[in-house]
Design an enzyme around this catalytic site. Structure first.
Site, PDB file in Angstrom:
ATOM      1  N   ASP A 217       0.837  -1.192   0.000  1.00 59.28           N
ATOM      2  CA  ASP A 217       0.000   0.000   0.000  1.00 59.28           C
ATOM      3  C   ASP A 217       0.878   1.249   0.000  1.00 59.28           C
ATOM      4  O   ASP A 217       1.866   1.336   0.740  1.00 59.28           O
ATOM      5  CB  ASP A 217      -0.891  -0.018   1.256  1.00 59.28           C
ATOM      6  CG  ASP A 217      -1.887   1.115   1.284  1.00 59.28           C
ATOM      7  OD1 ASP A 217      -2.712   1.202   0.363  1.00 59.28           O
ATOM      8  OD2 ASP A 217      -1.832   1.921   2.242  1.00 59.28           O
ATOM      9  N   GLU A 276       1.541  -0.653  -5.161  1.00 61.73           N
ATOM     10  CA  GLU A 276       0.506   0.345  -5.430  1.00 61.73           C
ATOM     11  C   GLU A 276       1.251   1.675  -5.499  1.00 61.73           C
ATOM     12  O   GLU A 276       1.522   2.303  -4.476  1.00 61.73           O
ATOM     13  CB  GLU A 276      -0.551   0.388  -4.331  1.00 61.73           C
ATOM     14  CG  GLU A 276      -1.671   1.367  -4.669  1.00 61.73           C
ATOM     15  CD  GLU A 276      -2.199   2.179  -3.490  1.00 61.73           C
ATOM     16  OE1 GLU A 276      -3.275   2.773  -3.633  1.00 61.73           O
ATOM     17  OE2 GLU A 276      -1.519   2.249  -2.451  1.00 61.73           O
TER      18      GLU A 276
END
Length: 536
Positions: A217, A276
């Site tokens: 993330d 990401e």
């Protein structure tokens, strides 16, 4: 707790020795909205385990799970209080172990989310930093700063939260701390060696349990520019992915990812890291997947591309050139838990679904790997009329950040039945499901040759059987304006983006079409907004 992968594993590594991830189709599970086993209205690990046969039958290679760690749930679990514990909402550690083992038995790999940019404000480190006052050594693990102004009443700089408002919150003792997302998500200081050591330990914990990799993330966010300089612009969230910012896509993140790659390479079984990462160009995104860094990076330029043949071709060309320059595959994605579902982005209603079906075939025909977000195989639209009272997206409660409407793509998916919660669980779901979803359930679509679910099943079966799909080369073919056509070994893909049908010479035998084809003598008439796969 590791386990040998089942002999039935749909593993292309024999045909693609460079790594299974290079052409894998990976299914994203938003944990709280996939399947509820205990009736509390929230999806959980046991529910996922019970529904794994759906994913095996769909034909995907792996499953990515959003965070299920101990968390106050201020941002759907992306505010982690304990990275080695399962939140009771989702089960316990044995449930996680059971899920990984069952997935492996069914031939599915498992990727879990890791959240390294920030912790929860309930994390032991941050609690000690606040409770210990300005002299607490734990403050060095985060970004605490004195404020500006005569009495320190102004934030240390002009950075804005992605969720809207200032990226700084003041503590009772007068210091400010940085949070690029919600105030409950304080940013870690990755210049501190203890932060790096802790996350290496966390990665090993889950790798030892048997997971096959990590989706990282905010992989572009851990390193901040020295001195935390002002930006001088407002509405900074709109600049993410458009330019390098002092808090995103700093070059220093790459050394972290290189160290993680070395760690992953120390384990057997091709464990992977997936970034990401929002970067302003395909070339900068490719830096995250250099040979000594991560294995995949989501292609958000492709996700945000409009329904336009020329624009699509440009993004595809730029993406393949950039990743090809570093020897990496491109990783295609149409939707995820942070964006409006592409059925709705492409216009909604029948037109949006028609385009979404065509886009799915385009995506699965391109070289590289692809991600499928839960429910897109059902053609689910965005739920745009949720009552304000049920919304939980933190951006909804703040201004000038994201649109605050991410809850609409997170509504629990329908499995069966004619009334909500459509087999999601024994009780009402945490977000209400529309009445029209009864006809979109897995049960309702199974066996219907015209359904979106059967289209995905057929496409994934062909992708597995055809040696020309997955990783490898492609070559554009001449096509009329508004039409894309490209060839791969033994295969041609044709996409008509126009609002009218087009008549073309048939390049081969039709394998699969997102809408029924119209024979036209020695040629073929491809309907409006339709993609066709051909065997050559």
């Amino acid at each position: 707790m590791t386990q040998e992968l089942a002999p039935t594993l749909r593993d292309r590594s024999a045909a693609s020795p460079a790594g299974w991830w290079r052409d894998a189709v990976i299914y994203q599970v938003y944990v709280r909205s996939f399947a509820d086993s205990d009736g509390d209205g929230i999806g959980d690990l046991r529910g996922i385990r019970e529904r794994l046969p759906h994913l095996a039958g769909l034909g995907v290679d792996a499953v990515w799970l959003t965070p299920f760690y101990a968390s106050p749930q201020a941002d759907g679990g992306y505010d982690v209080a304990d990275y080695r514990a399962v939140d009771p909402l989702f089960g316990d550690l044995p449930d996680a172990d059971d899920l990984v083992r069952e997935a492996h038995r069914l031939g599915l790999r498992v990727i879990v989310d890791i959240v390294p940019n920030h912790t929860s404000d309930r994390h032991a480190w941050f609690r000690a930093a606040v409770e210990g006052g300005p002299a607490a050594p734990e403050r060095a693990l985060y970004h605490f700063r004195p404020g500006k102004g005569e009495h320190g009443e102004l934030p240390p700089n002009d950075w804005e939260s992605v969720f809207g408002g200032p990226a700084w919150t003041r503590t009772a003792d007068g210091d400010w701390y940085l949070h690029l997302f919600a105030p409950e998500q304080p940013d870690l200081n990755w210049d501190h060696p203890a932060v790096r050591e802790e996350f290496e330990s966390i990665l090993r914990f889950w790798l030892d349990l048997g997971v096959d990799g990590f989706r990282i993330d905010v992989a572009h966010g851990m390193v901040k520019a020295e001195g935390l300089p002002d930006i001088g612009l407002r509405e900074q969230a709109k600049l993410i992915g458009a330019q390098v910012l002092p808090f995103f896509d700093q070059d220093g993140v790459h050394e972290i990812h290189r160290s993680w790659r070395r760690l992953l390479d120390g384990y057997e079984g091709d464990r992977i890291g997936v970034a990401e990462a929002w970067a302003p160009t395909a070339e900068r995104l490719a830096l995250y997947v250099r040979p000594d860094e991560l294995h995949q990076a989501f292609n958000f330029q492709f996700l945000t591309c409009g329904w336009d043949a020329a624009a699509m071709r440009e993004v595809i060309d730029d993406s393949l050139a950039a990743t090809g320059s570093v020897g990496a595959p491109t990783t295609w994605v149409l939707s995820n838990h942070d964006v409006v579902r592409h059925t709705t982005r492409y216009g909604g209603g029948e037109r949006g679904l028609r385009r979404a079906r065509a886009a799915a075939l385009l995506t699965l025909a391109l070289p590289g790997s692809a991600y499928v977000y839960q429910g897109e195989e059902l053609g689910l639209p965005e739920v745009t009329e949720l009552p304000d009272a049920v919304r939980q997206d933190p951006a909804f409660f703040r201004g000038d950040g994201q649109d605050g409407l991410r809850d609409g793509c997170r509504v629990p998916i329908p499995w069966s039945g004619t009334t909500a919660p459509y087999g999601f669980g024994p009780g009402d779901s945490w977000l209400p499901q529309p009445a029209e979803w009864a006809g979109l359930s897995v049960t309702a679509q199974t066996g219907d040759p015209g359904s979106t679910l059967e289209l995905y099943r057929s496409a994934l079966a062909h992708r597995r059987e055809l040696p020309g799909l997955g990783d490898g080369a492609m070559e554009w073919r001449d096509a009329p304006e508004g039409v894309l056509a490209f060839a791969r070994p033994g295969f041609v893909c044709t996409l008509n983006t126009l609002a009218r049908s087009v008549e073309l010479p048939a390049p081969g035998r039709p394998l699969l079409s997102s809408a029924p084809l119209e024979p036209a003598g020695g040629t073929v008439r491809i309907p409006a907004e339709t993609c066709v796969w051909w065997a050559v």
